[in-house]
Design a protein around this motif. Sequence first.
Motif, PDB file in Angstrom:
ATOM      1  N   ASP A  35       0.628  -1.270   0.047  1.00 28.91           N
ATOM      2  CA  ASP A  35       0.135  -0.107   0.108  1.00 28.91           C
ATOM      3  C   ASP A  35       0.920   1.171   0.205  1.00 28.91           C
ATOM      4  N   ARG A  36       0.278   2.372  -0.086  1.00 31.71           N
ATOM      5  CA  ARG A  36       1.179   3.746  -0.459  1.00 31.71           C
ATOM      6  C   ARG A  36       1.853   3.988   0.784  1.00 31.71           C
ATOM      7  N   SER A  37       1.513   3.392   2.155  1.00 27.00           N
ATOM      8  CA  SER A  37       2.122   3.887   3.528  1.00 27.00           C
ATOM      9  C   SER A  37       3.825   3.181   3.101  1.00 27.00           C
ATOM     10  N   LEU A  38       3.887   2.154   2.470  1.00 29.62           N
ATOM     11  CA  LEU A  38       5.188   1.535   2.479  1.00 29.62           C
ATOM     12  C   LEU A  38       6.075   2.519   1.503  1.00 29.62           C
ATOM     13  N   GLU A  39       7.337   2.651   2.158  1.00 27.81           N
ATOM     14  CA  GLU A  39       8.384   3.699   1.508  1.00 27.81           C
ATOM     15  C   GLU A  39       9.236   2.569   0.520  1.00 27.81           C
ATOM     16  N   LEU A  40       9.174   3.137  -0.580  1.00 29.56           N
ATOM     17  CA  LEU A  40       9.678   1.902  -1.763  1.00 29.56           C
ATOM     18  C   LEU A  40      10.718   3.055  -2.278  1.00 29.56           C
ATOM     19  N   SER A  41      10.799   4.049  -2.293  1.00 31.44           N
ATOM     20  CA  SER A  41      11.639   5.011  -3.289  1.00 31.44           C
ATOM     21  C   SER A  41      13.004   4.998  -3.078  1.00 31.44           C
ATOM     22  N   ALA A  42      13.497   4.161  -2.115  1.00 26.08           N
ATOM     23  CA  ALA A  42      15.063   3.919  -2.144  1.00 26.08           C
ATOM     24  C   ALA A  42      15.289   2.715  -2.769  1.00 26.08           C
ATOM     25  N   ALA A  43      14.385   1.947  -3.263  1.00 25.39           N
ATOM     26  CA  ALA A  43      14.634   0.767  -4.025  1.00 25.39           C
ATOM     27  C   ALA A  43      14.899   0.615  -5.350  1.00 25.39           C
ATOM     28  N   ASP A  44      15.913  -0.160  -5.795  1.00 28.37           N
ATOM     29  CA  ASP A  44      16.143  -0.353  -7.374  1.00 28.37           C
ATOM     30  C   ASP A  44      15.074  -1.264  -7.829  1.00 28.37           C
ATOM     31  N   ALA A  45      14.836  -2.274  -6.881  1.00 31.04           N
ATOM     32  CA  ALA A  45      13.981  -3.277  -7.393  1.00 31.04           C
ATOM     33  C   ALA A  45      13.221  -3.674  -6.136  1.00 31.04           C
ATOM     34  N   VAL A  46      11.611  -3.958  -6.459  1.00 25.79           N
ATOM     35  CA  VAL A  46      10.711  -4.330  -5.415  1.00 25.79           C
ATOM     36  C   VAL A  46      10.309  -5.709  -5.889  1.00 25.79           C
ATOM     37  N   VAL A  47      10.004  -6.677  -5.209  1.00 22.09           N
ATOM     38  CA  VAL A  47       9.718  -7.860  -5.318  1.00 22.09           C
ATOM     39  C   VAL A  47       8.067  -7.997  -4.610  1.00 22.09           C
ATOM     40  N   VAL A  48       7.209  -8.096  -5.187  1.00 23.90           N
ATOM     41  CA  VAL A  48       5.812  -8.277  -4.506  1.00 23.90           C
ATOM     42  C   VAL A  48       5.442  -9.837  -4.315  1.00 23.90           C
ATOM     43  N   ALA A  49       5.503 -10.278  -3.218  1.00 21.73           N
ATOM     44  CA  ALA A  49       5.057 -11.740  -3.079  1.00 21.73           C
ATOM     45  C   ALA A  49       3.807 -12.090  -2.878  1.00 21.73           C
ATOM     46  N   LEU A  50       3.310 -12.707  -3.942  1.00 24.28           N
ATOM     47  CA  LEU A  50       1.872 -12.987  -3.840  1.00 24.28           C
ATOM     48  C   LEU A  50       1.626 -14.479  -3.320  1.00 24.28           C
ATOM     49  N   LYS A  51       0.386 -15.007  -3.275  1.00 23.19           N
ATOM     50  CA  LYS A  51       0.207 -16.541  -2.942  1.00 23.19           C
ATOM     51  C   LYS A  51      -0.704 -16.972  -4.096  1.00 23.19           C
ATOM     52  N   SER A  52      -0.331 -16.789  -5.298  1.00 23.96           N
ATOM     53  CA  SER A  52      -1.229 -17.064  -6.556  1.00 23.96           C
ATOM     54  C   SER A  52      -1.059 -18.148  -7.387  1.00 23.96           C
ATOM     55  N   ARG A  53       0.215 -19.035  -6.973  1.00 21.56           N
ATOM     56  CA  ARG A  53       0.509 -20.108  -7.816  1.00 21.56           C
ATOM     57  C   ARG A  53      -0.537 -21.099  -8.203  1.00 21.56           C
ATOM     58  N   THR A  54      -1.453 -21.481  -7.079  1.00 18.28           N
ATOM     59  CA  THR A  54      -2.355 -22.796  -7.442  1.00 18.28           C
ATOM     60  C   THR A  54      -4.033 -22.041  -7.277  1.00 18.28           C
ATOM     61  N   ILE A  55      -4.061 -20.770  -7.088  1.00 20.08           N
ATOM     62  CA  ILE A  55      -5.370 -20.352  -6.703  1.00 20.08           C
ATOM     63  C   ILE A  55      -6.312 -20.279  -8.078  1.00 20.08           C
ATOM     64  N   GLN A  56      -7.396 -19.757  -8.206  1.00 22.41           N
ATOM     65  CA  GLN A  56      -8.239 -19.744  -9.549  1.00 22.41           C
ATOM     66  C   GLN A  56      -7.586 -18.715 -10.398  1.00 22.41           C
ATOM     67  N   VAL A  57      -7.450 -18.930 -11.678  1.00 26.45           N
ATOM     68  CA  VAL A  57      -6.905 -18.448 -12.853  1.00 26.45           C
ATOM     69  C   VAL A  57      -7.333 -16.933 -12.697  1.00 26.45           C
TER      70      VAL A  57
END
Length: 420
Positions: A35-57
């Motif tokens: 969400d917008r409250s997370l400070e990400l501006s110092a990062a060159d890369a951001v990895v978002v972890a989902l749990k979407s491997r086996t859920i409905q397409v």
Amino acid sequence: MRLGCIADDLTGATDLALMLAREGLRTIQTIGVPDRSLELSAADAVVVALKSRTIQVQEAVDQTLAAAEALRNAGAQHFFFKYCSTFDSTDEGNIGPAAEALLAFTNSGFTVACPAFPANGRTVYKGHLFVNGMPLHESSMKDHPLTPMRDSNLVRVLQRQTRLSVGLVPFEDVEAGPEAIRAAFMREQSMGHQVVVVDALTDSHLRAIGLASADLALITGGSGVAMGLPEAYLAGANLFAPGVNTFEAPAGREIILAGSCSSATKQQVEVALANGIPAFRIDPLALASGALNARTVLDWIGTQQAHGPMLIYSTAAPDEVREVQHRLGRAKAGEMVEEALAEIARSLPPRGFTRLIVAGGETSGAVVNALGAKALAIGPEIDPGVPWTRTLSGPDLALALKSGNFGAPNFFLNAYRMLR
Ligand SMILES: Nc1ncnc2c1ncn2[C@@H]1O[C@H](COP(=O)(O)OP(=O)(O)OP(=O)(O)O)[C@@H](O)[C@H]1O
Ligand SMILES: O=C(O)[C@@H](O)C(=O)CO
């Protein structure tokens, strides 16, 4: 932000974040869509972890696009879709549909698909995926409970999942280096292919593919194919000096939570037991009957000495797992163990536990959510694909989130030796 990444599971995200950090990008991992409250501006890369491997397409596509949107809003210039190095998926998805949606999202007509990760025994030759030298369909992945992989030909596997036309960049092009790989991309595009499976047998192949792919708006694959991207983006700057093998962790107690039944975890648990680490085994049937609950385990933890790690595990042999699944149902058994470990985890920081190792992707998802962590900083590599991390929100914790089949037999002990 150079690179916005979306991973279809939590330990896979950590695997990719380690690769990017190790190769020089300042990398942050978020748990779920940031969400917008997370400070990400110092990062060159951001990895978002989902749990979407086996859920409905459709749900997987929606979550993937929501993550991509958040990353674009945070300034991502390129996108990376991370899936398993054993291409865990079914004929329905979710790799093909998510890649297709991201290609449309990035408004581009071409991407690569490369799950190779030689350091962990995953190689691709002529489009066929090998696991420790064995074709995917003959490896233990053929019996995976959710995503049994019965075809090693990834061009065929991916083509069944997508309307995109799938091509191949074979070994000969990859071996010839980045220029030849780029020429092969042009050739495949001129043949109407929108996504190409790319062969890779060695790290130098992966670096060449990374250099050749750095201009693409979207790259898809395992963590291996990200190896060459930092060099392309940053001209080789390195965040971690080679050989960094200690990690500043908050002072506190050590505990291992193992909910993975994969063979590497099984061996790691056996080594921990052989080394006399105090251990409590969670029996799913006892959870189901009410004879065991999180409180019982927490009471046991309370009786243990404050020095050295302890182990809570539900890890069991395949025939025991089959029996439990037969009696409780596969989903119910998994949920019950995950819920118990999550409930235990919630009570650990108030009891002084700050150094946690968690084994298993689904298990890590349940545990990290229970701990309330929203983002992780990436530390040094314990074994290929598994770093120490430190929470950037919620309780201050050092976490090692281990994919089920990753890590050497003495992973647990080695990991704790790295902490200062
Ligand atoms: N003894 C058991 N019997 C049945 N199910 C179990 C048992 N122990 C754990 N489980 C469940 O098995 C699943 C293991 O999945 P998890 O993703 O954590 O491990 P993995 O598949 O080895 O790891 P990865 O996804 O990183 O490869 C979880 O849902 C867990 O709750
Ligand atoms: O790519 C891998 O094998 C791992 O990062 C993973 O995704 C295991 O779940």
